[in-house]
Design a protein around this motif. Structure first.
Motif, mmCIF file in Angstrom:
data_model
loop_
_atom_site.group_PDB
_atom_site.id
_atom_site.type_symbol
_atom_site.label_atom_id
_atom_site.label_comp_id
_atom_site.label_asym_id
_atom_site.label_seq_id
_atom_site.Cartn_x
_atom_site.Cartn_y
_atom_site.Cartn_z
ATOM 1 N N ALA A 24 0.828 -1.198 0.000
ATOM 2 C CA ALA A 24 0.000 0.000 0.000
ATOM 3 C C ALA A 24 0.860 1.244 0.000
ATOM 4 O O ALA A 24 0.570 2.210 -0.689
ATOM 5 C CB ALA A 24 -0.928 0.002 1.212
ATOM 6 N N ALA A 25 1.905 1.244 0.799
ATOM 7 C CA ALA A 25 2.719 2.442 0.903
ATOM 8 C C ALA A 25 4.166 2.200 0.507
ATOM 9 O O ALA A 25 4.959 3.117 0.550
ATOM 10 C CB ALA A 25 2.678 2.970 2.341
ATOM 11 N N GLY A 26 4.539 1.032 0.146
ATOM 12 C CA GLY A 26 5.917 0.747 -0.230
ATOM 13 C C GLY A 26 6.110 -0.734 -0.436
ATOM 14 O O GLY A 26 5.263 -1.547 -0.055
ATOM 15 N N LEU A 102 2.221 5.405 -9.231
ATOM 16 C CA LEU A 102 2.239 3.953 -9.060
ATOM 17 C C LEU A 102 3.605 3.418 -9.483
ATOM 18 O O LEU A 102 4.086 3.711 -10.580
ATOM 19 C CB LEU A 102 1.139 3.306 -9.909
ATOM 20 N N LYS A 103 4.229 2.659 -8.613
ATOM 21 C CA LYS A 103 5.556 2.095 -8.875
ATOM 22 C C LYS A 103 5.443 0.576 -8.976
ATOM 23 O O LYS A 103 5.055 -0.090 -8.004
ATOM 24 C CB LYS A 103 6.521 2.488 -7.759
ATOM 25 N N SER A 116 3.851 -0.354 -5.491
ATOM 26 C CA SER A 116 3.628 0.625 -4.422
ATOM 27 C C SER A 116 2.922 1.845 -5.002
ATOM 28 O O SER A 116 3.070 2.155 -6.183
ATOM 29 C CB SER A 116 4.954 1.027 -3.768
ATOM 30 N N TYR A 117 2.165 2.529 -4.123
ATOM 31 C CA TYR A 117 1.430 3.729 -4.535
ATOM 32 C C TYR A 117 1.537 4.746 -3.408
ATOM 33 O O TYR A 117 1.240 4.444 -2.237
ATOM 34 C CB TYR A 117 -0.037 3.404 -4.808
ATOM 35 N N PRO A 122 -3.854 7.871 3.410
ATOM 36 C CA PRO A 122 -3.593 6.427 3.520
ATOM 37 C C PRO A 122 -4.802 5.586 3.131
ATOM 38 O O PRO A 122 -4.653 4.515 2.549
ATOM 39 C CB PRO A 122 -3.204 6.234 4.983
ATOM 40 N N GLN A 123 -6.026 6.112 3.460
ATOM 41 C CA GLN A 123 -7.215 5.351 3.100
ATOM 42 C C GLN A 123 -7.383 5.271 1.585
ATOM 43 O O GLN A 123 -7.775 4.249 1.024
ATOM 44 C CB GLN A 123 -8.448 6.024 3.721
#
Length: 459
Positions: A24-26, A102-103, A116-117, A122-123
């Motif tokens: 989600a975050a990495g 977006l990675k 990851s994005y 965060p939601q």
């Protein structure tokens, strides 16, 4: 969020797809695997397959679906500056922005892909990844299992089965018509027999030539040899004849004596008796000189041997001539049959190749039909080869801590303020020195009055 691609044991090797990670975050580092025994039935995922899945995750259609499902276009604050922009343009712009944030990259020396994005909310990040999950699974099914495969392979299987039956019927009909089962093997055996017969034919010709020379030599010898030869010679006197001649001589001498008592020696009767005595003595002398000769003759041994050998050679020659004629006839038959079997072998090989090709096509389409049937069954059950090992969740901590954000903002403000001051000074149009006046206006400066700092500031 953790995604893994899992393949059932019955899925063909060509359907293998890579596994990947999504966070989600990495990116989440891969978890240590258990020390289970290696599965040798699994096929390694190639780099091309990994890159294909990476491009599929970054596909424009997938990103547009994610934007529409999550409403990312409404979170763009710049859209207020473009009030008349169409909804399609807003979606396209949001999709490009999503592609920038977006990675997606494959992890080296693994069959995983890190996704990851980054988002201030965060939601929203979790929502985007959840929507990306479902959208990607749908796209994955559309790409790797196109619709209509089962019907296509059903038709192709039926058609290949008819072609296989027709090829078998042609092969069986050809075999029954020509009376050959394995024409190539029969041709090879016949060629071997033909080679042996040809060698026997040449051997027979050589024996005939040798036998002909032997017959000629025997005939020449028979012409020189006598048919019979003397085996025994016996020589003996004839006692009866000698006794008779001597008695006759004695009688003649007695008569001559009697006649001499009566007649003169010159008398005719006396002379006749003397002549007879002379003849008797001559006969007795001749008989003593030529005794009786008895000769015994028999057939010559050399002549008999040569005649017997000649007869045997002549009989052998007739046998060789008969064998040579039979062998020549067999050679002709074998050559004609070999040519026929050669043509039939070519035709039979073509029919066999067609039958094998039809059988391979039939088995291939049967396998493909079964794969398509299982794929449709998986599609109906919404089962794919991508398993979600960890659902995306709202991260408890941001990617960057607050202290780091404040420190980064301070350095950014300091840098931007310093740059703005230098830019304002550089862009100020006022002339500060006589040199600047001369360079800008190209007129001589007669005098310049310095301005104190306090006056300059007040001015």
């Amino acid at each position: 969020m953790l995604w893994r691609l899992s393949m059932p044991s019955w899925v063909p090797l060509t359907e293998l797809m890579p596994a990947f990670w999504c966070a989600a975050a990495g990116p989440i580092p891969p978890q240590p695997r258990s020390r289970a025994p290696p599965d040798f039935s699994r096929v390694e995922v190639t780099e091309e397959e990994l890159n294909s899945e990476v491009e599929l995750l970054k596909d424009d259609d997938v990103l547009r679906r994610v934007v529409q499902s999550t409403g990312l276009a409404a979170h763009d604050w710049l859209r207020r500056l473009r009030p008349h922009e169409s909804h399609a343009a807003q979606v396209e712009r949001a999709a490009k922005k999503l592609a920038g944030r977006l990675k997606v990259e494959p992890i080296k020396k693994t069959d995983l892909i890190a996704v990851s994005y980054d988002s201030p909310d965060p939601q929203l990040a979790a929502l985007v990844l959840q929507s990306l999950t479902s959208t990607y699974l749908e796209k994955h099914m559309e790409v790797h299992r196109p619709a209509g495969q089962l019907r296509f392979f059903d038709l192709q299987t039926e058609e290949s089965r008819r072609q296989l039956e027709a090829a078998k019927a042609q092969l069986i009909g050809f075999t029954n018509r020509h009376g050959v089962v394995m024409a190539a093997q029969q041709r090879d055996l016949l060629l071997q027999r033909l080679e042996e017969t040809d060698a026997s034919y040449k051997q027979t010709q050589a024996e005939m030539s040798e036998c002909g020379r032997r017959v000629q030599e025997l005939e020449a010898q028979l012409a020189k040899l006598p048919e019979r030869t003397v085996t025994q010679i016996r020589t003996a006197d004839n006692p009866e004849l000698l006794r008779t001649l001597k008695a006759s001589l004695l009688d003649l001498e007695l008569k001559r004596t009697q006649l001499l008592t009566k007649f003169e020696p010159s008398h005719r009767l006396v002379r006749e008796i003397e002549q007879q005595i002379v003849q008797a003595k001559t006969a007795i002398a001749a008989e003593n000189l030529a005794p009786v000769r008895d000769e015994t003759t028999d057939q010559d041994a050399n002549y008999s041997w040569a005649r017997g050998e000649l007869q045997k050679a002549q009989v052998e020659m007739k046998g060789l001539e008969a064998r040579e004629a039979t062998t020549r006839e067999h050679l002709g038959e074998y050559r004609a049959l070999a040519r026929q079997l050669g043509e039939e072998a070519i035709t039979q090989d073509d029919l066999t190749s067609s039958e094998k090709a039809a059988e391979e096509n039939y088995l291939l389409y049967v396998k493909k039909r079964e794969v398509a049937r299982m794929g449709d069954a998986l599609d109906q059950g919404r089962i794919v080869d991508v398993a979600i090992a960890e659902q995306p969740v709202v991260p408890a901590l941001p990617v960057w801590p607050a202290s780091v954000v404040v420190l980064a903002g301070f350095f950014a403000a300091l840098t931007s303020g310093t740059g703005a001051a230098f830019a304002a000074d550089y862009l100020d149009p006022a002339l500060r020195t006589p040199e600047e006046v001369l360079a800008c206006l190209e007129i001589p400066v007669l005098a310049s009055l310095p301005i104190e700092r306090d006056q300059r500031l007040s001015a």
